[in-house]
Design an enzyme around this catalytic site. Structure first.
Site, short mmCIF file in Angstrom:
data_model
loop_
_atom_site.label_atom_id
_atom_site.label_comp_id
_atom_site.label_asym_id
_atom_site.label_seq_id
_atom_site.Cartn_x
_atom_site.Cartn_y
_atom_site.Cartn_z
N ARG A 39 -8.88 10.45 -8.41
CA ARG A 39 -7.97 11.04 -7.42
C ARG A 39 -7.27 9.92 -6.67
O ARG A 39 -7.80 9.37 -5.71
CB ARG A 39 -8.75 11.93 -6.44
CG ARG A 39 -9.37 13.15 -7.09
CD ARG A 39 -10.07 14.02 -6.05
NE ARG A 39 -10.67 15.20 -6.65
CZ ARG A 39 -11.90 15.25 -7.12
NH1 ARG A 39 -12.66 14.18 -7.07
NH2 ARG A 39 -12.38 16.37 -7.65
N LYS A 97 -5.85 -1.92 -0.78
CA LYS A 97 -6.64 -1.64 0.41
C LYS A 97 -7.32 -2.91 0.93
O LYS A 97 -7.35 -3.16 2.14
CB LYS A 97 -7.69 -0.57 0.09
CG LYS A 97 -8.46 -0.07 1.30
CD LYS A 97 -9.22 1.21 0.98
CE LYS A 97 -8.28 2.38 0.82
NZ LYS A 97 -9.00 3.68 0.71
N TYR A 106 0.86 -1.18 0.00
CA TYR A 106 0.00 0.00 0.00
C TYR A 106 0.90 1.23 0.00
O TYR A 106 1.97 1.21 -0.58
CB TYR A 106 -0.99 -0.05 1.18
CG TYR A 106 -2.21 0.80 0.90
CD1 TYR A 106 -3.00 0.55 -0.22
CD2 TYR A 106 -2.57 1.86 1.72
CE1 TYR A 106 -4.11 1.33 -0.51
CE2 TYR A 106 -3.68 2.65 1.44
CZ TYR A 106 -4.44 2.38 0.32
OH TYR A 106 -5.53 3.16 0.03
#
Length: 243
Positions: free
Chosen positions: A157, A175, A104
């Site tokens: 984004r 995630k 991540y």
């Protein structure tokens, strides 16, 4: 639990042979014991030594630590996840401080910027604006029906990096991996989704290796209608899932 497991292995629907080795949720690699190798038609498809999970982890750890950049480590770990999720999660869980920044942030942002260039194997679902009116059909293609967690992005984004379009898929994948490591959600009950509505990133639109739609983003009512259809369809397809 043991009886249920044995019954499942004997089921006609349980994958066997090469198909089993290509299923990351079920593949144990060299850890399959002799009886399971015989039962599941794996004899000859694996080297003879039966490795423990600890031995497999030792090999994987040695390999990933030999990589010279975080991007190389990311590519290796994602490839491992695509082959053997049990080993992947064992490795990451046992070394979470070392590998969380790889799977991540911050490395996943770099990976998303290069996603089309490091792409190896599709993971999750890609729903595009071309699927308007048939999203429920696309969701039905997902092989696991008991989904508890869905992470979805439209790639506009990404971690402050801006519009990365379909290359933003690394975010829901990463995630959900953390949800498994930190919250114990079974990976087979997670679903990463990218809704590809195009991109306004000119660099991506001119990149021959970009994996998404080669068009500007849709907006306004068209965008809202597509998202409404997605949420309605996802809720019906996976009624227990948190989106």
């Amino acid at each position: 639990m043991k009886d249920k497991s044995n019954k499942r292995l004997h089921s006609q629907s349980f994958p066997k042979g090469a198909n089993l080795l290509h299923d990351p949720l079920l593949n144990k690699g060299t850890a399959f014991p002799i009886k399971e190798r015989e039962l599941l038609q794996l004899e000859g498809l694996l080297p003879p030594h039966i490795s423990s999970l600890e031995e497999q982890e030792m090999r994987a750890l040695e390999t990933v630590r030999a990589k010279t950049s975080d991007m190389e480590k990311y590519i290796y770990l994602i490839s491992l996840q695509d082959r053997n999720e049990t080993l992947f999660y064992r490795l990451v869980t046992d070394h979470i401080e070392e590998f969380m920044p790889i799977i991540y942030t911050p490395t996943v942002g770099w990976a998303c910027q290069e996603y089309g260039h490091i792409f190896r194997r599709p993971r999750g679902l890609y729903i595009s604006s071309n699927h308007k009116g048939s999203i429920s059909k696309i969701l039905a293609n997902w092989p696991h029906r008991n989904v508890d967690a869905i992470v979805v992005t439209d790639g506009e984004r990404i971690l402050g990096l801006g519009d990365l379009g379909a290359d933003g898929m690394g975010i829901p994948v990463g995630k959900l991996s953390l949800y498994t490591v930190c919250a114990g959600i079974h990976p087979g009950k997670t679903l990463p989704i990218t809704i590809d509505i195009g991109t306004n990133n000119e660099k991506l639109l001119s990149d021959p290796l970009y994996i998404g739609l080669r068009q500007k983003r849709i907006a306004g009512t068209d965008y809202d209608d597509l998202l409404d259809e997605f949420v309605t369809s996802a809720t019906k397809s996976f009624p227990n899932a948190l989106i």
